[in-house]
Design a protein around this motif. Sequence first.
Motif, PDB file in Angstrom:
ATOM      1  N   GLY A 168     -44.498 -20.347   7.727  1.00 57.56           N
ATOM      2  CA  GLY A 168     -44.742 -19.198   7.935  1.00 57.56           C
ATOM      3  C   GLY A 168     -46.385 -19.146   6.805  1.00 57.56           C
ATOM      4  N   LEU A 169     -45.817 -20.828   5.959  1.00 59.64           N
ATOM      5  CA  LEU A 169     -46.891 -21.224   4.952  1.00 59.64           C
ATOM      6  C   LEU A 169     -48.401 -21.772   5.604  1.00 59.64           C
ATOM      7  CD1 LEU A 169     -44.508 -20.992   1.507  1.00 59.64           C
ATOM      8  CD2 LEU A 169     -45.539 -19.310   2.139  1.00 59.64           C
ATOM      9  N   ARG A 170     -49.400 -21.518   5.004  1.00 65.80           N
ATOM     10  CA  ARG A 170     -49.650 -22.449   6.057  1.00 65.80           C
ATOM     11  C   ARG A 170     -50.519 -23.492   3.907  1.00 65.80           C
ATOM     12  NH1 ARG A 170     -54.223 -17.040   7.031  1.00 65.80           N
ATOM     13  NH2 ARG A 170     -54.143 -17.525   4.181  1.00 65.80           N
ATOM     14  N   ALA A 171     -50.750 -24.562   4.434  1.00 67.07           N
ATOM     15  CA  ALA A 171     -50.731 -25.182   3.740  1.00 67.07           C
ATOM     16  C   ALA A 171     -52.262 -26.704   4.298  1.00 67.07           C
ATOM     17  CB  ALA A 171     -49.859 -26.524   3.259  1.00 67.07           C
ATOM     18  N   GLU A 172     -53.368 -25.189   4.607  1.00 67.03           N
ATOM     19  CA  GLU A 172     -54.477 -26.099   4.671  1.00 67.03           C
ATOM     20  C   GLU A 172     -55.046 -26.837   4.009  1.00 67.03           C
ATOM     21  OE1 GLU A 172     -56.122 -22.220   5.948  1.00 67.03           O
ATOM     22  OE2 GLU A 172     -54.777 -21.608   7.221  1.00 67.03           O
ATOM     23  N   LEU A 173     -54.909 -27.215   3.255  1.00 69.87           N
ATOM     24  CA  LEU A 173     -55.718 -27.917   2.113  1.00 69.87           C
ATOM     25  C   LEU A 173     -54.759 -29.083   2.374  1.00 69.87           C
ATOM     26  CD1 LEU A 173     -56.979 -25.396  -0.490  1.00 69.87           C
ATOM     27  CD2 LEU A 173     -58.588 -26.366   1.190  1.00 69.87           C
ATOM     28  N   GLY A 174     -53.884 -29.489   2.730  1.00 71.05           N
ATOM     29  CA  GLY A 174     -52.853 -30.551   2.206  1.00 71.05           C
ATOM     30  C   GLY A 174     -51.921 -30.219   1.015  1.00 71.05           C
ATOM     31  N   HIS A 175     -51.269 -31.217   0.855  1.00 74.07           N
ATOM     32  CA  HIS A 175     -50.466 -30.798  -0.845  1.00 74.07           C
ATOM     33  C   HIS A 175     -49.872 -31.888  -0.934  1.00 74.07           C
ATOM     34  CE1 HIS A 175     -47.117 -30.828   2.391  1.00 74.07           C
ATOM     35  NE2 HIS A 175     -46.425 -30.754   1.686  1.00 74.07           N
ATOM     36  N   ASP A 176     -49.703 -31.688  -2.619  1.00 67.56           N
ATOM     37  CA  ASP A 176     -49.490 -32.962  -3.160  1.00 67.56           C
ATOM     38  C   ASP A 176     -48.491 -31.850  -4.013  1.00 67.56           C
ATOM     39  OD1 ASP A 176     -51.365 -34.746  -2.462  1.00 67.56           O
ATOM     40  OD2 ASP A 176     -52.455 -34.728  -4.112  1.00 67.56           O
ATOM     41  N   ALA A 177     -47.417 -32.970  -5.015  1.00 64.52           N
ATOM     42  CA  ALA A 177     -46.551 -32.165  -5.500  1.00 64.52           C
ATOM     43  C   ALA A 177     -47.024 -32.588  -7.028  1.00 64.52           C
ATOM     44  CB  ALA A 177     -45.004 -32.557  -5.279  1.00 64.52           C
ATOM     45  N   VAL A 178     -47.059 -31.885  -8.256  1.00 69.11           N
ATOM     46  CA  VAL A 178     -46.828 -32.108  -9.387  1.00 69.11           C
ATOM     47  C   VAL A 178     -45.323 -31.926 -10.270  1.00 69.11           C
ATOM     48  CG1 VAL A 178     -47.690 -31.570 -12.447  1.00 69.11           C
ATOM     49  CG2 VAL A 178     -49.105 -31.443 -10.080  1.00 69.11           C
ATOM     50  N   GLY A 179     -44.861 -33.178 -10.836  1.00 69.47           N
ATOM     51  CA  GLY A 179     -43.104 -32.723 -11.592  1.00 69.47           C
ATOM     52  C   GLY A 179     -42.907 -32.719 -12.727  1.00 69.47           C
ATOM     53  N   THR A 180     -42.835 -31.686 -13.865  1.00 65.59           N
ATOM     54  CA  THR A 180     -42.545 -31.439 -14.351  1.00 65.59           C
ATOM     55  C   THR A 180     -40.681 -31.347 -15.115  1.00 65.59           C
ATOM     56  OG1 THR A 180     -42.288 -29.078 -14.906  1.00 65.59           O
ATOM     57  CG2 THR A 180     -44.777 -30.029 -15.363  1.00 65.59           C
ATOM     58  N   CYS A 181     -40.096 -31.414 -16.237  1.00 71.58           N
ATOM     59  CA  CYS A 181     -39.218 -31.489 -16.745  1.00 71.58           C
ATOM     60  C   CYS A 181     -38.443 -29.988 -16.560  1.00 71.58           C
ATOM     61  CB  CYS A 181     -38.814 -32.454 -18.453  1.00 71.58           C
ATOM     62  SG  CYS A 181     -39.179 -30.820 -19.285  1.00 71.58           S
TER      63      CYS A 181
END
Length: 119
Positions: free
Chosen positions: A7-20
């Motif tokens: 049900g989530l829209r990710a129309e802009l594509g998606h990347d991920a930022v990993g933090t500790c």
Amino acid sequence: MLSLPAGLRAELGHDAVGTCAAHGERILARLPRAGCVFADEGLWWWIVPSGSDIGIAWPSGTHYVVGDPSWTRSRPGGRPAGPRLVHGPDGDSPYTAPIPLYFLVCGLAGVSPRWSLAP
């Protein structure tokens, strides 16, 4: 593959930022609005729109993954490993706003934000 909740829209594509993971709760508490956040092996992964790395230098110790990464690794016993959802968004967008996230991550890392307007 990373699976966003249905049900989530990710129309802009998606990347991920990993933090500790040690900073995860602090970041989450200080963001005005957070999208999907996943936890995996000592890191918290924040879903951001594609291209959130353009023109900015994420601090050392932060991991930026472009596109939809393959999260599947094997654990003992052959079980697949991957991130678990630790925070879902309030609305229908999976994104955490990258600029507030960037400033918080820089502050916790003790570095000044750096960006470039050059393409």
